[in-house]
Design an enzyme around this catalytic site. Structure first.
Site, PDB file in Angstrom:
ATOM      1  N   THR A   1       0.829  -1.207   0.000  1.00 51.52           N
ATOM      2  CA  THR A   1       0.000   0.000   0.000  1.00 51.52           C
ATOM      3  C   THR A   1       0.862   1.255   0.000  1.00 51.52           C
ATOM      4  O   THR A   1       0.541   2.232  -0.674  1.00 51.52           O
ATOM      5  CB  THR A   1      -0.961   0.033   1.203  1.00 51.52           C
ATOM      6  OG1 THR A   1      -0.218  -0.027   2.419  1.00 51.52           O
ATOM      7  CG2 THR A   1      -1.917  -1.132   1.162  1.00 51.52           C
ATOM      8  N   THR A   2       1.979   1.212   0.725  1.00 51.28           N
ATOM      9  CA  THR A   2       2.856   2.381   0.755  1.00 51.28           C
ATOM     10  C   THR A   2       3.454   2.600  -0.636  1.00 51.28           C
ATOM     11  O   THR A   2       3.495   3.724  -1.139  1.00 51.28           O
ATOM     12  CB  THR A   2       3.982   2.166   1.781  1.00 51.28           C
ATOM     13  OG1 THR A   2       3.390   1.761   3.010  1.00 51.28           O
ATOM     14  CG2 THR A   2       4.768   3.429   1.999  1.00 51.28           C
TER      15      THR A   2
ATOM     16  N   ASP B   1      -0.580  -8.918   6.192  1.00 53.04           N
ATOM     17  CA  ASP B   1       0.093  -8.641   4.917  1.00 53.04           C
ATOM     18  C   ASP B   1       0.831  -9.890   4.447  1.00 53.04           C
ATOM     19  O   ASP B   1       0.729 -10.293   3.295  1.00 53.04           O
ATOM     20  CB  ASP B   1       1.114  -7.496   5.075  1.00 53.04           C
ATOM     21  CG  ASP B   1       0.435  -6.130   5.119  1.00 53.04           C
ATOM     22  OD1 ASP B   1      -0.792  -6.088   5.279  1.00 53.04           O
ATOM     23  OD2 ASP B   1       1.139  -5.114   5.009  1.00 53.04           O
TER      24      ASP B   1
HETATM   25  N1  LIG Z   1      15.949  -6.539   2.883  1.00 53.16           N
HETATM   26  C1  LIG Z   1      15.406  -5.637   2.076  1.00 53.16           C
HETATM   27  N2  LIG Z   1      16.195  -4.759   1.427  1.00 53.16           N
HETATM   28  C2  LIG Z   1      15.658  -3.827   0.626  1.00 53.16           C
HETATM   29  N3  LIG Z   1      14.349  -3.678   0.394  1.00 53.16           N
HETATM   30  C3  LIG Z   1      13.536  -4.522   0.999  1.00 53.16           C
HETATM   31  C4  LIG Z   1      14.000  -5.537   1.882  1.00 53.16           C
HETATM   32  N4  LIG Z   1      12.927  -6.208   2.353  1.00 53.16           N
HETATM   33  C5  LIG Z   1      11.841  -5.640   1.787  1.00 53.16           C
HETATM   34  N5  LIG Z   1      12.196  -4.635   0.974  1.00 53.16           N
HETATM   35  C6  LIG Z   1      11.336  -3.780   0.135  1.00 53.16           C
HETATM   36  O1  LIG Z   1      10.495  -2.994   0.945  1.00 53.16           O
HETATM   37  C7  LIG Z   1       9.335  -2.640   0.176  1.00 53.16           C
HETATM   38  C8  LIG Z   1       8.086  -2.861   0.987  1.00 53.16           C
HETATM   39  O2  LIG Z   1       8.083  -2.008   2.092  1.00 53.16           O
HETATM   40  P1  LIG Z   1       6.816  -1.841   3.023  1.00 53.16           P
HETATM   41  O3  LIG Z   1       6.306  -3.165   3.408  1.00 53.16           O
HETATM   42  O4  LIG Z   1       7.201  -0.873   4.079  1.00 53.16           O
HETATM   43  O5  LIG Z   1       5.791  -1.103   2.080  1.00 53.16           O
HETATM   44  P2  LIG Z   1       4.594  -1.655   1.236  1.00 53.16           P
HETATM   45  O6  LIG Z   1       4.624  -3.126   1.179  1.00 53.16           O
HETATM   46  O7  LIG Z   1       4.608  -0.918  -0.044  1.00 53.16           O
HETATM   47  O8  LIG Z   1       3.333  -1.101   2.032  1.00 53.16           O
HETATM   48  P3  LIG Z   1       2.596  -1.713   3.319  1.00 53.16           P
HETATM   49  O9  LIG Z   1       3.382  -2.893   3.774  1.00 53.16           O
HETATM   50  O10 LIG Z   1       2.607  -0.582   4.272  1.00 53.16           O
HETATM   51  O11 LIG Z   1       1.247  -2.068   2.818  1.00 53.16           O
HETATM   52  C9  LIG Z   1       9.358  -3.505  -1.051  1.00 53.16           C
HETATM   53  O12 LIG Z   1       9.741  -2.730  -2.155  1.00 53.16           O
HETATM   54  C10 LIG Z   1      10.409  -4.555  -0.744  1.00 53.16           C
HETATM   55  O13 LIG Z   1      11.067  -5.035  -1.880  1.00 53.16           O
HETATM   56 MG   LIG Z   2       4.679  -4.343   2.915  1.00 57.32          MG
END
Ligand SMILES: Nc1ncnc2c1ncn2[C@@H]1O[C@H](COP(=O)(O)OP(=O)(O)OP(=O)(O)O)[C@@H](O)[C@H]1O
Ligand SMILES: [Mg+2]
Length: 556
Positions: A99-100, A392
């Site tokens: 979502t972010t 999630d």
């Molecule tokens: N170890 C890591 N190194 C770099 N990026 C990562 C790592 N683990 C996860 N990510 C990245 O973090 C992002 C997801 O971040 P986050 O879960 O905060 O946001 P989201 O999934 O967009 O939204 P939300 O979870 O709030 O619904 C993805 O782009 C994912 O590839």
């Molecule tokens: Mg996420």
């Protein structure tokens, strides 16, 4: 009249309170509002993203990293901003995660669109270009995605962990990701075509405050967080016949107000005897059915409790409706709403055990259809955020199990998409080409913000990533744990393809929706925290975001 029009005085057809913002001002106004929303969640992106503490008007506090939760809890009072929040909500409904990302990309698309508008590129050309780019991006995601073995536990755990990192669930991610994978697999069935179908309806999440996150557990069956109604009842029953009852075991009350006048004590006694008999009858019906355990959604009279205890039946009253609905699947029972017409067929079968420490019952059925994820954490805030993270992760693991397509995370997919879109742009004619390029740039926001949130230089990171992708490293991403550009797929940073497709699509649709507007006609004041006298111009930045202006100002 016609004279007045000639003098350039427009006819006023709207009420005095209404506000109208047009053309460039309308675009500026909308873009500023949408960007303010995107900026509000940016800092939470990725494993190193920070959390937000949201305090509502009643003073209750939510601490979260979850994009959609932040936006829903923020008291936003602006129509354009609300359109962007819908992006997060759609993403949550369709994909459960990302979502972010979706909101941040939407904000970046609008930022880049603003530059194009400055260059006098017509909004329709931008909209067309964004649309083309988003369609192309979807096709490319499908091309880039790797088809994986949906039984590959290690991969599924990586998917769960990638989604959980940065959220409250992170501390115990090994343990939790295993629970999540087991849970999803427990509710997965193969359909006639050999495809996996995951039914999360059969997965119940039960949050318990009190112990540590590491003590979370997966149970084959359900939970009833209640006490037995009587001290002399058994607290457990193995191989038990279980009755799920949606009817009180109490004296039936008449619908109308009645008054009984008695003239001698015998009559009173008879009256009481009659009541007793009625209760006894109900308990006998339960005994006759052969039930060892009764989970009753309604009340149980004191006397009936006593009779049930004497019969050695374990009974629970005021069980939650949702619990009964779930237990129905677990033990294979029907919910009985009329004891008189119930038969032994309606009973379910299973084991009931008691957790004395947490004061709850575990109900396990044979070949259980339905599992419960018992989440534990020290405080309510910990458990709430844990639950959001787990939800999630459950969604993305479920998607991976049913879809089988995954991508390398850490910005790898975004940089690869951007590079392919730039190639694609060459084949697009006219000004739309610039919009396709702007779309590509917007996707690169993800790695930039991931780097920024991890305290790294975002430009350097992007340069490294682009170089790696130019060399054909499709899976090169930023791993914020090693702070290196590496093969994130191998490092276990893996995301389901479906969530990414959805994020790109909904971000571009929202941006286009905002760009298409050139006239805002509002029945009331558009910006609640402004004086309102500023000649209908566009309020800059978050200024026009009513509810966000004050309290949330510091966050952005
Ligand atoms: N170890 C890591 N190194 C770099 N990026 C990562 C790592 N683990 C996860 N990510 C990245 O973090 C992002 C997801 O971040 P986050 O879960 O905060 O946001 P989201 O999934 O967009 O939204 P939300 O979870 O709030 O619904 C993805 O782009 C994912 O590839
Ligand atoms: Mg996420």
């Amino acid at each position: 009249m016609s004279q007045r029009m000639q003098q350039g005085q427009p006819m006023i057809v709207m009420s005095e309170d209404s506000q109208r913002v047009k053309d460039k001002n309308a675009q500026d106004y909308n873009i500023s509002a949408a960007r303010a929303v995107a900026e509000a969640v940016r800092s939470t992106l990725g494993p190193k993203g920070m959390d937000k503490m949201l305090v509502d008007s009643m003073g209750s506090v939510t601490i979260t990293n979850d994009g959609v939760t932040i936006l829903q809890e923020m008291d936003i009072d602006n129509p354009t901003a609300e359109m962007i929040i819908e992006v997060a909500e759609t993403q949550e409904d369709e994909a459960g995660d990302g979502t972010t990302t979706a909101v941040a990309i939407a904000g970046e698309l609008l930022k880049n669109a603003e530059d194009l508008l400055e260059q006098d590129i017509h909004p329709t050309a931008i909209i067309k270009g964004f649309h083309l780019a988003s369609e192309q991006a979807r096709a490319e995601v499908d091309d880039i995605a790797q088809d994986v073995d949906t039984n590959d536990e290690e991969l599924l755990r990586s998917v769960a962990e990638t989604s959980m990192t940065g959220k409250g669930a992170e501390v115990n991610k090994e343990h939790l990701s295993q629970l999540i994978v087991d849970a999803v697999r427990a509710v997965t069935v193969e359909n006639a075509d050999g495809e996996n179908v995951v039914d999360l309806e059969f997965l119940n999440i039960e949050a318990q405050t009190g112990r540590s996150v590491g003590e979370s557990d997966l149970l084959e069956g359900g939970i009833v967080d209640k006490d037995p109604v009587h001290d002399n009842m058994p607290t457990a029953a193995e191989n038990a016949d279980i009755l799920l009852l949606n009817q009180p075991i109490e004296v039936e009350e008449t619908d109308v107000d009645t008054e009984v006048s008695v003239t001698d004590p015998d009559q009173l006694q008879k009256f009481l005897d009659r009541e007793e008999e009625q209760l006894k009858e109900k308990v006998d019906q339960i005994v006759d059915l052969g039930a060892d355990v009764v989970f009753c959604q309604k009340g149980i009279d004191d006397l009936a409790q006593h009779y049930l205890a004497k019969e050695g039946i374990l009974a629970v009253r005021r069980a939650k409706k949702s619990d009964l609905e779930f237990l129905k699947e677990v033990v294979g029972a029907s919910i009985v709403s009329d004891l008189e017409s119930a038969t032994a067929e309606d009973l379910g079968y299973g084991d009931v055990t008691r957790d004395e420490e947490d004061e709850l019952f575990y109900v396990e059925g044979e070949g259980a259809h339905g599992v419960t994820l018992l989440l534990r954490g020290s405080t309510d805030h910990v458990v709430d955020e844990l639950e959001r993270g787990i939800n999630d992760a459950l969604d993305v693991v479920a998607q991976t199990v049913s879809d089988g397509r995954v991508l390398a995370g850490g910005g790898a997919i975004e940089v690869e998409l951007a590079s392919r879109l730039r190639d694609y742009a060459d084949s697009v004619s006219g000004r739309e080409q610039l919009a396709v390029e702007a779309f590509a740039d917007s996707l690169e926001l993800v790695p930039r913000v991931l780097a920024e949130n991890a305290g790294l230089d975002s430009i350097d990171t992007l340069v490294d990533l682009r170089a790696a992708h130019d060399d054909g490293d499709v899976t090169a991403g930023l791993n914020v744990f090693s702070n290196d550009v590496e093969n994130t797929f191998e490092a276990g940073v893996v995301e389901p393809a479906h969530a990414k497709e959805q994020a790109v699509t909904s971000a571009s649709e929202a941006a286009n929706l905002v760009l298409k507007i050139d006239d805002i006609i509002s029945a009331g004041d558009l910006s609640t925290d402004k004086g309102g006298d500023e000649e209908g111009g566009a309020p800059g930045g978050a200024g026009g975001m009513g509810g966000m202006g004050g309290g949330m100002g510091g966050m952005m």
